[in-house]
Design a protein around this motif. Structure first.
Motif, short mmCIF file in Angstrom:
data_model
loop_
_atom_site.label_atom_id
_atom_site.label_comp_id
_atom_site.label_asym_id
_atom_site.label_seq_id
_atom_site.Cartn_x
_atom_site.Cartn_y
_atom_site.Cartn_z
N TYR A 1 11.59 -6.49 4.32
CA TYR A 1 10.65 -5.47 3.85
C TYR A 1 10.77 -4.21 4.69
O TYR A 1 11.17 -4.26 5.85
CB TYR A 1 9.20 -5.98 3.95
CG TYR A 1 8.90 -7.14 3.06
CD1 TYR A 1 8.47 -6.95 1.76
CD2 TYR A 1 9.02 -8.44 3.52
CE1 TYR A 1 8.17 -8.02 0.93
CE2 TYR A 1 8.73 -9.53 2.71
CZ TYR A 1 8.31 -9.31 1.42
OH TYR A 1 8.03 -10.37 0.61
N TYR A 2 10.38 -3.09 4.08
CA TYR A 2 10.19 -1.82 4.77
C TYR A 2 8.71 -1.48 4.67
O TYR A 2 8.10 -1.66 3.62
CB TYR A 2 10.95 -0.67 4.09
CG TYR A 2 12.45 -0.74 4.17
CD1 TYR A 2 13.10 -1.00 5.36
CD2 TYR A 2 13.22 -0.49 3.04
CE1 TYR A 2 14.48 -1.04 5.42
CE2 TYR A 2 14.60 -0.53 3.10
CZ TYR A 2 15.23 -0.81 4.29
OH TYR A 2 16.59 -0.84 4.35
N LYS B 1 0.54 -9.22 12.77
CA LYS B 1 0.27 -9.60 11.38
C LYS B 1 1.56 -9.68 10.58
O LYS B 1 1.71 -10.54 9.73
CB LYS B 1 -0.70 -8.61 10.74
CG LYS B 1 -2.10 -8.71 11.29
CD LYS B 1 -3.00 -7.65 10.73
CE LYS B 1 -4.37 -7.71 11.37
NZ LYS B 1 -5.23 -6.62 10.98
N ILE B 2 2.48 -8.77 10.84
CA ILE B 2 3.77 -8.78 10.14
C ILE B 2 4.55 -10.04 10.49
O ILE B 2 5.11 -10.70 9.62
CB ILE B 2 4.60 -7.53 10.52
CG1 ILE B 2 4.02 -6.28 9.84
CG2 ILE B 2 6.06 -7.70 10.13
CD1 ILE B 2 4.63 -4.99 10.33
N ALA B 3 4.57 -10.39 11.76
CA ALA B 3 5.31 -11.57 12.19
C ALA B 3 4.74 -12.82 11.53
O ALA B 3 5.49 -13.71 11.13
CB ALA B 3 5.27 -11.69 13.70
N GLY B 4 3.42 -12.85 11.37
CA GLY B 4 2.78 -13.95 10.67
C GLY B 4 3.27 -15.30 11.16
O GLY B 4 3.30 -15.57 12.34
N ALA C 1 6.85 -14.47 1.79
CA ALA C 1 6.21 -13.73 0.70
C ALA C 1 4.68 -13.84 0.75
O ALA C 1 3.98 -12.88 0.44
CB ALA C 1 6.72 -14.23 -0.65
N LYS C 2 4.16 -14.98 1.17
CA LYS C 2 2.70 -15.15 1.27
C LYS C 2 2.12 -14.22 2.34
O LYS C 2 1.06 -13.64 2.14
CB LYS C 2 2.34 -16.60 1.59
CG LYS C 2 2.56 -17.54 0.44
CD LYS C 2 2.15 -18.93 0.83
CE LYS C 2 2.40 -19.89 -0.31
NZ LYS C 2 2.02 -21.27 0.03
N VAL C 3 2.81 -14.11 3.45
CA VAL C 3 2.35 -13.22 4.52
C VAL C 3 2.39 -11.77 4.04
O VAL C 3 1.50 -10.98 4.32
CB VAL C 3 3.21 -13.41 5.79
CG1 VAL C 3 2.85 -12.40 6.85
CG2 VAL C 3 3.05 -14.83 6.34
N ALA C 4 3.42 -11.42 3.28
CA ALA C 4 3.55 -10.06 2.76
C ALA C 4 2.40 -9.72 1.81
O ALA C 4 1.86 -8.61 1.86
CB ALA C 4 4.89 -9.89 2.04
N LYS C 5 2.00 -10.66 0.96
CA LYS C 5 0.86 -10.41 0.06
C LYS C 5 -0.42 -10.18 0.86
O LYS C 5 -1.21 -9.30 0.56
CB LYS C 5 0.67 -11.59 -0.89
CG LYS C 5 1.52 -11.53 -2.11
CD LYS C 5 1.11 -12.62 -3.08
CE LYS C 5 1.90 -12.48 -4.36
NZ LYS C 5 1.48 -13.47 -5.34
N LYS D 1 -2.91 -6.61 1.29
CA LYS D 1 -4.37 -6.55 1.16
C LYS D 1 -5.00 -5.92 2.40
O LYS D 1 -5.93 -5.13 2.31
CB LYS D 1 -4.94 -7.95 0.93
CG LYS D 1 -4.63 -8.50 -0.43
CD LYS D 1 -5.21 -9.87 -0.61
CE LYS D 1 -4.85 -10.43 -1.97
NZ LYS D 1 -5.38 -11.78 -2.17
N ILE D 2 -4.49 -6.28 3.57
CA ILE D 2 -5.01 -5.72 4.82
C ILE D 2 -4.77 -4.22 4.88
O ILE D 2 -5.64 -3.45 5.29
CB ILE D 2 -4.35 -6.42 6.03
CG1 ILE D 2 -4.83 -7.87 6.11
CG2 ILE D 2 -4.64 -5.68 7.33
CD1 ILE D 2 -4.05 -8.72 7.10
N LEU D 3 -3.59 -3.77 4.46
CA LEU D 3 -3.25 -2.35 4.49
C LEU D 3 -4.17 -1.52 3.60
O LEU D 3 -4.52 -0.40 3.93
CB LEU D 3 -1.79 -2.14 4.07
CG LEU D 3 -0.74 -2.67 5.04
CD1 LEU D 3 0.64 -2.63 4.39
CD2 LEU D 3 -0.75 -1.88 6.33
N LYS D 4 -4.56 -2.07 2.46
CA LYS D 4 -5.44 -1.36 1.54
C LYS D 4 -6.82 -1.12 2.14
O LYS D 4 -7.48 -0.14 1.82
CB LYS D 4 -5.59 -2.14 0.23
CG LYS D 4 -4.36 -2.08 -0.63
CD LYS D 4 -4.54 -2.88 -1.89
CE LYS D 4 -3.25 -2.89 -2.70
NZ LYS D 4 -3.35 -3.72 -3.88
#
Length: 102
Positions: free
Chosen positions: A13-14, A38-41, A78-82, A86-89
């Motif tokens: 991801y970017y 959070k990204i590393a998850g 992919a689950k961490v990315a979803k 939500k956190i970014l929003k």
């Protein structure tokens, strides 16, 4: 019977963030460290982090004419990315973000 362990599917991801320019440096660095965690998850890894610094915006965003730009390249599930999307929003210190699967 042989049971194979399943390895989560990691995607690249970017993430480019435009943060509020009035954030103090300590708060900004703490925010970015928290974002990396959070990204590393669960098993993800941050490959690259670029601090582009404060720049003029082409147009005002939430009455701000400047923004602090940060870019991440990372791999995660992919689950961490979803969950990250939500956190970014909901994050108040982010003026805009661009989140792309590579």
């Amino acid at each position: 019977m042989l049971i194979l362990s399943t390895i989560p599917n990691m995607n690249s991801y970017y993430l480019t963030l435009v943060l509020k320019p009035d954030l103090e440096e300590k708060a900004r660095l703490a925010f970015l460290e928290d974002m990396k965690k959070k990204i590393a998850g669960e098993g993800g890894k941050v490959g690259k982090e670029d601090l582009w610094g404060a720049k003029e915006l082409a147009y005002p965003i939430k009455k701000n004419t400047k923004g602090y730009f940060v870019h991440f390249e990372f791999e995660t599930d992919a689950k961490v990315a979803k969950g990250l999307d939500k956190i970014l929003k909901l994050e108040e210190d982010i003026l805009r973000y661009l989140f792309i699967r590579q």
